[in-house]
Write an enzyme that holds these catalytic residues in place. Structure first.
Site, PDB file in Angstrom:
ATOM      1  N   ASN A 172       0.966  -1.348   0.015  1.00 11.51           N
ATOM      2  CA  ASN A 172      -0.112   0.023  -0.020  1.00 11.51           C
ATOM      3  C   ASN A 172       0.881   1.294   0.050  1.00 11.51           C
ATOM      4  O   ASN A 172       1.506   1.532   1.012  1.00 11.51           O
ATOM      5  CB  ASN A 172      -0.891   0.063   1.263  1.00 11.51           C
ATOM      6  CG  ASN A 172      -1.932   1.192   1.422  1.00 11.51           C
ATOM      7  OD1 ASN A 172      -1.451   2.449   1.263  1.00 11.51           O
ATOM      8  ND2 ASN A 172      -3.088   0.816   1.528  1.00 11.51           N
ATOM      9  N   GLY A 205       0.324   4.271   0.129  1.00 12.64           N
ATOM     10  CA  GLY A 205      -0.058   5.331   1.256  1.00 12.64           C
ATOM     11  C   GLY A 205       0.717   5.089   2.686  1.00 12.64           C
ATOM     12  O   GLY A 205       1.164   5.614   3.335  1.00 12.64           O
ATOM     13  N   ASP A 263      -2.164  -3.729   9.826  1.00 12.07           N
ATOM     14  CA  ASP A 263      -3.671  -3.922   9.247  1.00 12.07           C
ATOM     15  C   ASP A 263      -4.477  -2.829  10.002  1.00 12.07           C
ATOM     16  O   ASP A 263      -4.299  -2.754  11.191  1.00 12.07           O
ATOM     17  CB  ASP A 263      -4.334  -5.186   9.595  1.00 12.07           C
ATOM     18  CG  ASP A 263      -5.462  -5.631   8.549  1.00 12.07           C
ATOM     19  OD1 ASP A 263      -5.273  -5.413   7.367  1.00 12.07           O
ATOM     20  OD2 ASP A 263      -6.489  -6.198   9.047  1.00 12.07           O
ATOM     21  N   GLY A 291      -7.318   6.575   1.376  1.00 13.34           N
ATOM     22  CA  GLY A 291      -8.372   5.774   2.034  1.00 13.34           C
ATOM     23  C   GLY A 291      -9.655   6.507   2.389  1.00 13.34           C
ATOM     24  O   GLY A 291     -10.043   7.211   1.749  1.00 13.34           O
ATOM     25  N   ASP A 345      -9.743   9.023   4.612  1.00 11.77           N
ATOM     26  CA  ASP A 345      -9.340  10.419   5.186  1.00 11.77           C
ATOM     27  C   ASP A 345     -10.379  11.448   4.850  1.00 11.77           C
ATOM     28  O   ASP A 345     -10.644  12.187   5.768  1.00 11.77           O
ATOM     29  CB  ASP A 345      -7.962  10.462   5.071  1.00 11.77           C
ATOM     30  CG  ASP A 345      -7.021   9.857   5.824  1.00 11.77           C
ATOM     31  OD1 ASP A 345      -7.427   8.926   6.475  1.00 11.77           O
ATOM     32  OD2 ASP A 345      -5.774   9.888   5.603  1.00 11.77           O
TER      33      ASP A 345
END
Length: 196
Positions: free
Chosen positions: A9, A11, A70, A153, A155
């Site tokens: 990912n 980010g 996670d 995501g 945010d």
């Protein structure tokens, strides 16, 4: 010290590099290439541990420090969704926009413009074959629209407690002080200080 991240990912990778500026942070793909860990556990902790353990075993270096995370957002008023399915809420290969759109539609189904929500981050560390986990949380509210283009995501939909703007509007500098991942990483650093 060299830390191997068990994530692809982008980010999260950027966030880890910013949160650990004095360490060499690389991704597992730089060592073993493309590899996918199936996230089939029913908790953030279970998935984080599975990712870290599997990558640690694939690398095959007992001295490696493998860290995985996670994380996701939970909205109690919609049956605690998306929870552990946050990254694939709208489908296995869904992007942030698609996941956000699904969450917005779920909120709209219940006529919720704003409702309590929280982020969870579980960080797992595997070192010399031993597993360690820590958690961090960030509470606030989720809204039924996207505001701001910062972060990633969910945010742009999340207003942290004590603020009147979304994480998408506040940007990384504000978020890094109190985010779920920052809280978990601060605890993870303490674990690393003890075990190394």
């Amino acid at each position: 010290m060299r830390i191997i991240l068990a994530t692809g990912n982008k980010g999260k990778i950027e966030e880890f590099k910013k949160l650990l500026p004095n360490e060499e942070v690389i991704t597992f793909k730089e060592i073993i290439g493309d590899y996918e860990v199936v996230e089939d556990k029913d908790t953030f902790q279970g998935n984080a541990l599975k990712k870290a353990q599997e990558i640690y075993e694939k690398i095959g270096d007992e001295e490696a420090i493998v860290i995985s995370d996670d994380s996701g957002i939970t909205v109690p008023d919609i049956n605690n969704e998306p929870g552990i399915y946050s990254a694939r809420y709208a489908g296995v290969n869904a992007n942030d926009k698609e996941n956000n759109a699904k969450l917005i539609s779920k909120l709209n189904e219940k006529n919720l413009e704003k409702t309590p929500a929280y982020y969870t981050a579980c960080i797992a560390i595997i070192y010399k074959g031993y597993p360690y986990t820590v958690h961090g949380w960030m509470h606030g509210e989720v809204i039924n629209k996207e505001l701001g283009s910062g972060g990633f995501g969910y945010d742009p939909m999340f207003i942290p407690t004590g603020f009147d703007k979304t994480l998408g509007e506040l940007g990384y500098e504000a978020k890094k002080d109190f985010s779920h991942r920052t809280k978990a990483l601060n605890l993870a650093k303490k674990v690393l200080d003890v075990i190394l």
